[in-house]
Design a protein around this motif. Sequence first.
Motif, short mmCIF file in Angstrom:
data_model
loop_
_atom_site.label_atom_id
_atom_site.label_comp_id
_atom_site.label_asym_id
_atom_site.label_seq_id
_atom_site.Cartn_x
_atom_site.Cartn_y
_atom_site.Cartn_z
N PHE A 10 0.82 -1.21 0.00
CA PHE A 10 0.00 0.00 0.00
C PHE A 10 0.86 1.26 0.00
CE2 PHE A 10 -3.68 -2.63 1.47
CZ PHE A 10 -4.57 -2.21 0.50
N LYS A 11 1.98 1.26 0.72
CA LYS A 11 2.88 2.42 0.69
C LYS A 11 3.36 2.66 -0.74
CE LYS A 11 4.90 4.41 3.72
NZ LYS A 11 4.74 5.72 4.33
N ALA A 12 3.75 1.60 -1.43
CA ALA A 12 4.22 1.73 -2.82
C ALA A 12 3.08 2.19 -3.73
CB ALA A 12 4.79 0.40 -3.30
N TRP A 13 1.90 1.64 -3.55
CA TRP A 13 0.74 1.98 -4.38
C TRP A 13 0.41 3.47 -4.26
CZ3 TRP A 13 -4.30 3.70 -4.03
CH2 TRP A 13 -5.14 3.42 -5.12
N PHE A 14 0.35 3.97 -3.01
CA PHE A 14 0.02 5.39 -2.81
C PHE A 14 1.12 6.30 -3.33
CE2 PHE A 14 -3.06 3.93 0.52
CZ PHE A 14 -4.17 4.54 -0.02
N SER A 15 2.37 5.94 -3.10
CA SER A 15 3.46 6.82 -3.56
C SER A 15 3.55 6.83 -5.08
CB SER A 15 4.79 6.39 -2.94
OG SER A 15 5.16 5.12 -3.38
N LYS A 16 3.25 5.70 -5.74
CA LYS A 16 3.27 5.62 -7.19
C LYS A 16 2.23 6.55 -7.81
CE LYS A 16 3.65 1.30 -8.40
NZ LYS A 16 3.35 -0.04 -8.95
N ARG A 17 1.13 6.76 -7.11
CA ARG A 17 0.04 7.59 -7.62
C ARG A 17 0.13 9.03 -7.14
NH1 ARG A 17 -0.81 2.62 -7.84
NH2 ARG A 17 -2.22 1.62 -9.28
N GLY A 18 1.19 9.35 -6.41
CA GLY A 18 1.37 10.72 -5.93
C GLY A 18 0.37 11.14 -4.87
N MET A 19 -0.10 10.19 -4.10
CA MET A 19 -1.10 10.48 -3.07
C MET A 19 -0.42 10.56 -1.69
SD MET A 19 -4.00 7.87 -4.47
CE MET A 19 -5.44 8.54 -3.70
N ALA A 20 0.43 11.56 -1.54
CA ALA A 20 1.17 11.70 -0.28
C ALA A 20 0.26 12.10 0.88
CB ALA A 20 2.28 12.72 -0.45
N SER A 21 -0.91 12.67 0.56
CA SER A 21 -1.81 13.08 1.63
C SER A 21 -2.51 11.90 2.29
CB SER A 21 -2.86 14.06 1.10
OG SER A 21 -3.68 13.41 0.15
N ALA A 22 -2.43 10.71 1.69
CA ALA A 22 -3.03 9.52 2.29
C ALA A 22 -1.93 8.76 3.01
CB ALA A 22 -3.67 8.64 1.22
N LYS A 25 4.34 -0.63 15.58
CA LYS A 25 3.30 0.41 15.50
C LYS A 25 3.89 1.56 14.69
CE LYS A 25 0.67 1.60 19.02
NZ LYS A 25 0.19 2.22 20.27
N ILE A 26 3.44 1.70 13.45
CA ILE A 26 3.87 2.78 12.57
C ILE A 26 2.63 3.60 12.24
CG2 ILE A 26 4.93 3.41 10.38
CD1 ILE A 26 6.28 0.65 10.38
N ARG A 27 2.59 4.82 12.76
CA ARG A 27 1.44 5.68 12.51
C ARG A 27 1.80 6.70 11.44
NH1 ARG A 27 -3.09 4.91 15.86
NH2 ARG A 27 -3.93 6.13 14.16
N SER A 28 0.78 7.22 10.78
CA SER A 28 0.98 8.28 9.80
C SER A 28 1.37 9.56 10.53
CB SER A 28 -0.31 8.51 9.02
OG SER A 28 -0.65 7.35 8.31
N PRO A 29 2.09 10.44 9.85
CA PRO A 29 2.47 11.70 10.51
C PRO A 29 1.25 12.54 10.85
CG PRO A 29 3.46 11.52 8.30
CD PRO A 29 2.61 10.33 8.51
N PRO A 30 1.36 13.37 11.87
CA PRO A 30 0.23 14.25 12.23
C PRO A 30 -0.14 15.16 11.06
CG PRO A 30 1.95 14.33 13.90
CD PRO A 30 2.50 13.54 12.76
N GLY A 31 -1.41 15.42 10.93
CA GLY A 31 -1.88 16.31 9.88
C GLY A 31 -2.22 15.61 8.58
N VAL A 32 -2.07 14.28 8.55
CA VAL A 32 -2.42 13.53 7.34
C VAL A 32 -3.93 13.53 7.21
CG1 VAL A 32 -2.43 11.23 6.28
CG2 VAL A 32 -0.37 12.10 7.35
N LYS A 33 -4.41 13.85 6.03
CA LYS A 33 -5.85 13.99 5.80
C LYS A 33 -6.57 12.65 5.87
CE LYS A 33 -8.52 17.02 2.87
NZ LYS A 33 -8.59 17.72 1.60
N HIS A 34 -6.01 11.62 5.25
CA HIS A 34 -6.64 10.29 5.21
C HIS A 34 -5.61 9.27 5.67
CE1 HIS A 34 -9.83 12.12 2.88
NE2 HIS A 34 -8.91 12.63 2.09
N GLU A 35 -6.09 8.28 6.41
CA GLU A 35 -5.19 7.26 6.93
C GLU A 35 -5.75 5.87 6.68
OE1 GLU A 35 -2.61 6.54 10.96
OE2 GLU A 35 -4.62 7.33 11.20
N LEU A 36 -4.94 5.01 6.11
CA LEU A 36 -5.29 3.61 5.92
C LEU A 36 -4.58 2.83 7.02
CD1 LEU A 36 -6.41 1.15 4.35
CD2 LEU A 36 -4.30 1.24 3.00
N ILE A 37 -5.34 2.14 7.85
CA ILE A 37 -4.76 1.38 8.95
C ILE A 37 -4.73 -0.08 8.57
CG2 ILE A 37 -4.98 0.73 11.37
CD1 ILE A 37 -6.41 3.41 11.82
#
Length: 101
Positions: A16-28, A38-50
């Motif tokens: 999923f990390k590769a899929w999102f980065s390939k599509r330029g969706m850094a906000s997800a 436990k790896i959480r998304s950085p604060p301020g991320v608009k959308h989060e896939l857990i």
Amino acid sequence: YTSPIKALSNQKYAEFKAWFSKRGMASAGVALLTGDIKIRSPPGVKHELIICTSEILRNKLVKNPHEQPPQPPPAAAAAGGAESAPPAKSTSERSTSEGTS
């Protein structure tokens, strides 16, 4: 996304990390929760896939009704517990009390 084992969760996290980065969706953001990692998304991320194991998801959703929530420590224990210990005897008090017993 849930999976029954940690190895599959780790694999899906990388995919999923590769899929999102390939599509330029850094906000997800992609988060991984397993028993070991436990790896959480950085604060301020608009959308989060857990991505987590089924056991972690179950533990998050099911609460034991008989389990008491954790209580904060008493003020004395939080201060180091110095107030609860008796004062130490001086050398003269020890020799006096030891000699009379």
